[in-house]
Design a protein around this motif. Structure first.
Motif, PDB file in Angstrom:
ATOM      1  N   VAL A  37       1.008  -1.256  -0.227  1.00 36.16           N
ATOM      2  CA  VAL A  37      -0.124  -0.116  -0.076  1.00 36.16           C
ATOM      3  C   VAL A  37       0.967   1.317  -0.104  1.00 36.16           C
ATOM      4  O   VAL A  37       2.126   1.313   0.758  1.00 36.16           O
ATOM      5  CB  VAL A  37      -0.887  -0.062   1.405  1.00 36.16           C
ATOM      6  N   THR A  38       0.421   2.249  -0.761  1.00 32.95           N
ATOM      7  CA  THR A  38       1.512   3.433  -0.764  1.00 32.95           C
ATOM      8  C   THR A  38       0.445   4.438  -0.472  1.00 32.95           C
ATOM      9  O   THR A  38      -0.712   4.721  -0.400  1.00 32.95           O
ATOM     10  CB  THR A  38       1.912   3.626  -2.399  1.00 32.95           C
ATOM     11  N   MET A  39       1.314   5.563  -0.060  1.00 35.12           N
ATOM     12  CA  MET A  39       0.570   6.835   0.493  1.00 35.12           C
ATOM     13  C   MET A  39       0.094   7.631  -0.613  1.00 35.12           C
ATOM     14  O   MET A  39       0.621   7.595  -1.790  1.00 35.12           O
ATOM     15  CB  MET A  39       1.455   7.892   1.074  1.00 35.12           C
ATOM     16  N   GLU A  42       1.511  13.266  -0.073  1.00 32.20           N
ATOM     17  CA  GLU A  42       1.512  12.865   1.261  1.00 32.20           C
ATOM     18  C   GLU A  42       3.057  12.623   1.793  1.00 32.20           C
ATOM     19  O   GLU A  42       3.507  12.604   2.702  1.00 32.20           O
ATOM     20  CB  GLU A  42       0.685  12.039   1.747  1.00 32.20           C
ATOM     21  N   ARG A  43       3.758  11.668   1.019  1.00 30.69           N
ATOM     22  CA  ARG A  43       5.163  11.493   1.334  1.00 30.69           C
ATOM     23  C   ARG A  43       6.018  12.648   1.509  1.00 30.69           C
ATOM     24  O   ARG A  43       6.949  12.586   2.550  1.00 30.69           O
ATOM     25  CB  ARG A  43       5.498  10.424   0.379  1.00 30.69           C
ATOM     26  N   GLU A  44       5.921  13.550   0.683  1.00 31.96           N
ATOM     27  CA  GLU A  44       6.665  14.789   0.730  1.00 31.96           C
ATOM     28  C   GLU A  44       6.299  15.568   2.119  1.00 31.96           C
ATOM     29  O   GLU A  44       7.233  16.027   2.763  1.00 31.96           O
ATOM     30  CB  GLU A  44       6.644  15.390  -0.497  1.00 31.96           C
ATOM     31  N   LYS A  45       5.077  15.780   2.331  1.00 29.76           N
ATOM     32  CA  LYS A  45       4.743  16.342   3.409  1.00 29.76           C
ATOM     33  C   LYS A  45       5.317  15.548   4.888  1.00 29.76           C
ATOM     34  O   LYS A  45       5.557  16.378   5.654  1.00 29.76           O
ATOM     35  CB  LYS A  45       2.949  16.563   3.667  1.00 29.76           C
TER      36      LYS A  45
END
Length: 275
Positions: free
Chosen positions: A258-260, A264-267
């Motif tokens: 499952v990925t973000m 959202e990953r950068e945040k």
């Protein structure tokens, strides 16, 4: 189907009643019996049209859900209970939970005790494996006239004790054919040829799951053993591939992860960098 009340006073239907089985003696009708122990095996017996079932007590509730109209007996192990009171309590519990007969290979006294309370009792004659020490090991019975007469006398003792049915294991076929005409007991042949009122064979023997040295009376009508071996080989191969891929840091694959959500990953990274 016959409308009945179970021993637990619940309305039900059965394909055969105790009286039906008694009335079938001498009629030329031969019934089948098998010992399913799983949901799949019980369903298979129903779908295949097997007439009667024999079950351990732990399988009784499941069998009553999946085969509600089948005549089904249940059993106790020889050493499962030490006292007559324990045996009686177990038998009553089994009958109240939907059993149609109760198997015991304990004493004539125990048979009489159960039968006196109206319980249809099944007994065991011929080769009783748990008592094989007394007869010099596993062997056939009733191959001489003298031994056949000993079996006849045991039939009479069980009749007097009130037994309703008897598993006849590894008795000469011609012996059972002759004696069956001289007993009121419903005979269940296991390894005693085509002379019993009911022919019983273990599920594993019928389906070809008994391994390389099945008993003489076993006959495989299927070859599930081959399929079990194939399933085992496939299982080991799958487990090896899993082990290899995890060790190589390949699994879980992207499709199983499952990925973000986008951005959202950068945040999260920014938030972590501010710590």
């Amino acid at each position: 189907m016959k409308n009945i009340y179970t021993f637990g006073r619940k309305p039900a239907q059965r394909n055969y009643t105790v009286k039906d089985l008694q009335d079938l003696k001498g009629s030329g009708t031969r019934l089948t019996m098998c010992n399913p122990a799983t949901e799949a095996e019980i369903r298979a017996c129903v779908d295949a049209g097997i007439d009667t079932l024999t079950l351990w007590d732990t399988h009784l509730e499941m069998a009553r859900e999946l085969a509600p109209t089948h005549f089904a007996g249940t059993a106790m192990n020889w050493g499962q209970f030490a006292t007559n009171d324990e045996i009686m309590r177990h038998a009553i519990d089994c009958m109240e939970n939907g059993a149609d007969m109760y198997f015991t290979n304990r004493s004539f006294e125990v048979v009489e005790m159960l039968a006196r309370e109206g319980i249809p009792v099944q007994v065991h004659m011929g080769l009783v494996p748990s008592l094989s020490h007394w007869c010099g090991g596993l062997r056939a019975f009733g191959r001489t006239a003298d031994e056949a007469m000993q079996i006849y006398q045991t039939f009479k003792r069980y009749e007097d004790a009130g037994a309703f049915a008897c598993e006849i294991e590894c008795v000469a076929e011609d012996t059972l054919r002759l004696l069956n005409e001289h007993t009121s007991i419903v005979t269940i042949s296991l390894g005693s040829g085509n002379a019993g009122d009911i022919i019983f064979l273990f599920m594993s023997d019928i389906c070809g799951e008994s391994g390389h040295n099945p008993p003489k009376h076993a006959h495989a009508f299927g070859d599930l053993g081959r399929l079990h071996k194939q399933i085992y080989t496939e299982r080991v191969a799958a487990l090896k591939d899993f082990q290899t891929e995890v060790t190589a840091m390949n699994f879980p694959y992207p499709a199983q992860a499952v990925t973000m959500r986008d951005g959202e990953r950068e945040k999260l990274q920014e938030a972590l960098d501010r710590l």
